[in-house]
Design an enzyme around this catalytic site. Structure first.
Site, PDB file in Angstrom:
ATOM      1  N   HIS A   1      -1.013 -10.358  -1.659  1.00 47.70           N
ATOM      2  CA  HIS A   1      -0.027  -9.974  -2.877  1.00 47.70           C
ATOM      3  C   HIS A   1      -0.513  -8.901  -3.878  1.00 47.70           C
ATOM      4  CE1 HIS A   1       2.240 -13.199  -1.055  1.00 47.70           C
ATOM      5  NE2 HIS A   1       3.365 -12.598  -1.609  1.00 47.70           N
TER       6      HIS A   1
ATOM      7  N   GLU B   1       0.108  -5.168  11.597  1.00 52.08           N
ATOM      8  CA  GLU B   1       0.910  -4.580  10.566  1.00 52.08           C
ATOM      9  C   GLU B   1       2.234  -4.919  10.506  1.00 52.08           C
ATOM     10  OE1 GLU B   1      -0.189  -0.883   8.360  1.00 52.08           O
ATOM     11  OE2 GLU B   1       1.588  -0.174   9.356  1.00 52.08           O
TER      12      GLU B   1
ATOM     13  N   HIS C   1       3.498  -5.107   3.781  1.00 51.80           N
ATOM     14  CA  HIS C   1       3.615  -5.761   5.053  1.00 51.80           C
ATOM     15  C   HIS C   1       3.154  -7.309   5.173  1.00 51.80           C
ATOM     16  CE1 HIS C   1       3.931  -1.915   7.340  1.00 51.80           C
ATOM     17  NE2 HIS C   1       2.847  -1.299   6.433  1.00 51.80           N
TER      18      HIS C   1
ATOM     19  N   CYS D   1       5.663   6.142   4.790  1.00 51.74           N
ATOM     20  CA  CYS D   1       4.825   5.150   4.322  1.00 51.74           C
ATOM     21  C   CYS D   1       3.867   5.970   3.160  1.00 51.74           C
ATOM     22  CB  CYS D   1       3.679   5.090   5.532  1.00 51.74           C
ATOM     23  SG  CYS D   1       4.316   3.575   6.521  1.00 51.74           S
TER      24      CYS D   1
ATOM     25  N   HIS E   1       0.951  -1.280   0.105  1.00 52.48           N
ATOM     26  CA  HIS E   1       0.041   0.024  -0.093  1.00 52.48           C
ATOM     27  C   HIS E   1       0.876   1.222   0.109  1.00 52.48           C
ATOM     28  CE1 HIS E   1      -0.361   0.822   4.703  1.00 52.48           C
ATOM     29  NE2 HIS E   1       0.878   0.318   4.309  1.00 52.48           N
TER      30      HIS E   1
END
Length: 149
Positions: free
Chosen positions: A75, A136, A31, A25, A16
């Protein structure tokens, strides 16, 4: 009959990026998520039922979560569809990548809310979703509790 909570754990890998975020981030990254799903109910008391003594068959819970969460997000890369990341998402799709566009910033907090809604829709009427824990990293997780909502 006693009310019982049962929990099933799942693992999946998801990428992400957080658009507009002021830290690392903001970059596309991934993750190894761990999702714990806890449901609540009473064990089946009908001795003729093949699920006698169970709140819900762990296999049935696994199938719900696998179909609606794990198989979708594993994935894949998740982007907020209301950001310029849509351009990157489209390019990745054109190159054969799995991309999920969501209506929210794909933080653990928002993902766990999304997962709760998806799971609740598919549980049998006699079973309630009690809580979710989406881990996470080794030290960071978000939790959702029905009692808080």
């Amino acid at each position: 009959m006693s009310t019982i909570r049962i929990t099933k754990q799942f693992s999946f890998e998801t990428g992400h990026a957080l658009y507009g975020y002021d830290g690392k981030c903001k970059n596309v990254h991934g993750h190894s998520y761990k999702l714990s799903v806890t449901v609540i109910g009473t064990p089946i008391t009908d001795t003729d039922n093949v699920k006698y003594g169970m709140v819900i068959d762990f296999g049935d819970l696994k199938n719900i979560v696998k179909q609606h969460i794990v198989d979708v997000f594993d994935h894949a890369t998740v982007f907020n569809k209301n950001t310029p990341h849509v351009e990157l998402a489209n390019e990745l799709r054109e190159r054969g990548h799995d991309v999920i566009l969501v209506d929210y910033q794909p933080t653990s907090e928002n993902m766990v809310i999304d997962f709760a809604e998806k799971i609740k829709r598919h549980l049998p009427p006699s079973i309630q979703l009690h809580s979710l824990r989406l881990q996470e990293t080794e030290t960071s997780y978000a939790e959702w509790y029905q009692s808080d909502n």
